[in-house]
Design a protein around this motif. Sequence first.
Motif, short mmCIF file in Angstrom:
data_model
loop_
_atom_site.label_atom_id
_atom_site.label_comp_id
_atom_site.label_asym_id
_atom_site.label_seq_id
_atom_site.Cartn_x
_atom_site.Cartn_y
_atom_site.Cartn_z
N UNK A 163 0.11 -1.12 0.07
CA UNK A 163 0.05 -0.22 0.53
C UNK A 163 0.21 1.50 0.37
N UNK A 164 1.95 1.38 0.39
CA UNK A 164 2.99 2.70 0.45
C UNK A 164 3.49 2.30 -0.54
N UNK A 165 4.36 2.29 -1.01
CA UNK A 165 4.55 1.60 -2.62
C UNK A 165 3.27 2.33 -3.50
N UNK A 166 2.44 1.58 -3.10
CA UNK A 166 0.66 1.62 -4.28
C UNK A 166 0.69 3.74 -4.18
N UNK A 167 0.50 3.89 -2.66
CA UNK A 167 -0.35 5.30 -2.66
C UNK A 167 1.03 6.53 -3.01
N UNK A 168 2.63 6.01 -2.59
CA UNK A 168 3.34 6.90 -3.06
C UNK A 168 3.56 7.46 -3.92
N UNK A 169 3.34 6.62 -4.96
CA UNK A 169 3.43 6.16 -6.40
C UNK A 169 2.24 7.46 -7.41
N UNK A 170 0.63 6.35 -6.49
CA UNK A 170 -0.62 8.43 -6.69
C UNK A 170 -0.20 9.34 -6.28
N UNK A 171 0.47 9.62 -5.59
CA UNK A 171 0.83 10.76 -4.93
C UNK A 171 1.55 11.68 -5.09
N UNK A 172 2.98 10.87 -5.55
CA UNK A 172 3.81 11.53 -6.43
C UNK A 172 3.40 12.37 -7.87
N UNK A 173 2.53 10.93 -8.27
CA UNK A 173 2.39 11.86 -9.94
C UNK A 173 1.14 12.73 -9.79
N UNK A 174 0.27 12.42 -8.78
CA UNK A 174 -0.77 13.38 -8.42
C UNK A 174 -0.02 15.62 -8.32
N UNK A 175 0.97 14.69 -7.82
CA UNK A 175 2.07 15.98 -7.07
C UNK A 175 2.59 16.61 -8.68
N UNK A 176 3.37 15.59 -9.47
CA UNK A 176 3.96 16.44 -10.75
C UNK A 176 2.75 16.73 -11.41
N UNK A 177 1.49 16.57 -11.82
CA UNK A 177 0.59 17.00 -12.78
C UNK A 177 0.35 18.39 -11.81
N UNK A 178 -0.16 18.28 -10.58
CA UNK A 178 -0.61 19.65 -10.20
C UNK A 178 0.24 20.70 -10.22
N UNK A 179 1.80 20.40 -10.18
CA UNK A 179 2.60 21.50 -10.28
C UNK A 179 2.84 21.74 -11.76
N UNK A 180 2.96 20.75 -12.36
CA UNK A 180 2.60 21.17 -13.87
C UNK A 180 1.77 21.88 -14.44
N UNK A 181 0.45 21.68 -13.60
CA UNK A 181 -0.79 22.55 -14.10
C UNK A 181 -0.83 24.30 -13.40
N UNK A 182 -0.07 24.39 -12.32
CA UNK A 182 0.33 25.41 -11.86
C UNK A 182 0.92 26.31 -13.27
N UNK A 183 1.90 25.39 -13.46
CA UNK A 183 3.04 25.95 -14.24
C UNK A 183 2.70 26.60 -15.69
N UNK A 184 1.37 25.91 -16.05
CA UNK A 184 0.90 26.62 -17.73
C UNK A 184 -0.07 27.68 -16.71
N UNK A 185 -0.63 27.61 -16.22
CA UNK A 185 -0.93 28.85 -15.66
C UNK A 185 -0.37 29.91 -15.17
N UNK A 186 0.95 29.85 -15.10
CA UNK A 186 1.42 30.89 -14.47
C UNK A 186 2.43 32.25 -15.52
N UNK A 187 2.50 32.71 -15.22
CA UNK A 187 3.22 33.86 -15.55
C UNK A 187 5.08 33.27 -16.30
N UNK A 188 5.45 32.75 -15.55
CA UNK A 188 7.04 31.60 -16.05
C UNK A 188 6.52 30.36 -16.57
N UNK A 189 5.34 29.73 -16.75
CA UNK A 189 4.92 28.92 -17.69
C UNK A 189 4.91 29.50 -19.45
N UNK A 190 3.69 31.19 -19.24
CA UNK A 190 3.75 31.60 -20.67
C UNK A 190 4.45 31.71 -21.10
#
Length: 320
Positions: A163-190
């Motif tokens: 369960x630790x290995x599963x949820x660690x991967x899932x949380x890391x993936x969601x965090x990366x997607x969230x970070x890229x979404x913030x980048x996409x709508x940020x001044x730096x991303x533009x």
Amino acid sequence: MPGSASGNHARGWLAASGADYLLAAVLFALPFLIGGSWTFALGICFANSIGVLAVSVLVRYGGEVSIGHSFFAAVGAYAVAILDTRYGLSLVASLPLALVLGTVCGVAFAWPSRKLSGIYLAVSTMALALAVPELINNADWLTGGYEGLYVSQSVIPGVEASLQRYYAGLLALIAVVYGLRRLRHSRQGLTLLLAKQHPAAADAFGTRQVWARIAVMGISGGIGGVCGAILAFAGSTVSPSSFTFWTSIFLLVGSVVSFYGLSLTRALVGGAFLTLVPQFLSASGAWIPVLYGLALLGMILIGHYLPRIRSFLFASKGGA
């Protein structure tokens, strides 16, 4: 009409976000509905999805293709394995280091190759992928050489390891997607997108394309480091055979299958194609490469014609 176009864009973005939220909710509940072998496979799938995002962000923001991201994944994986084996530190301590080392390596590679682009840059990244196994084997005093290293430290003591290995991967993936979404709508991303699409305009605003490309490679390398860290933790072992030239090729294939998307859904499509499709085809024997190639061709054709099919269906509904 501009208004209708912006409205369609907004509805499409909301629909994509809604699909990601729904998918995340399903994935959080999934371990309680499936067996242990599937939990393990999905943990590896999440790690590969992060690697797909690393390649996709380079394409989307830098306009370049990499076939050397196994290098950045290896840096992250061995950072986790060495801190675990030598110092008894868990993923909580080693994951930030994997991110930093991947970013530093991305910038260090991008600086001398900043004048290269297209096929020349792709070939130069290939040199990284070809060098990884030899670098690991020659540093066997640190990396364990051919035998590799075992990752055993728990993130939360007392919680089942699968369960630790599963949820660690899932949380890391969601965090990366969230970070890229913030980048996409940020001044730096533009700014990064402007430097990619209109270099002259970016220069006029004080952003040189060279520096933008170095920044994108740093971001991509950092995500690649996270991919390797999660691969090490989810798989519990690291070895040179896990980070070969073919690893880089498959990450690029996953990025193509996901159509360089940066959403959770798109990343998981690419990660699943790398992890789960070979598992489904494992009983096909000598036909595995043929069937895998057909599956790849089918995914590309579906993605190519899906917008036309969708437009046709919407036009039919409008006419009705």
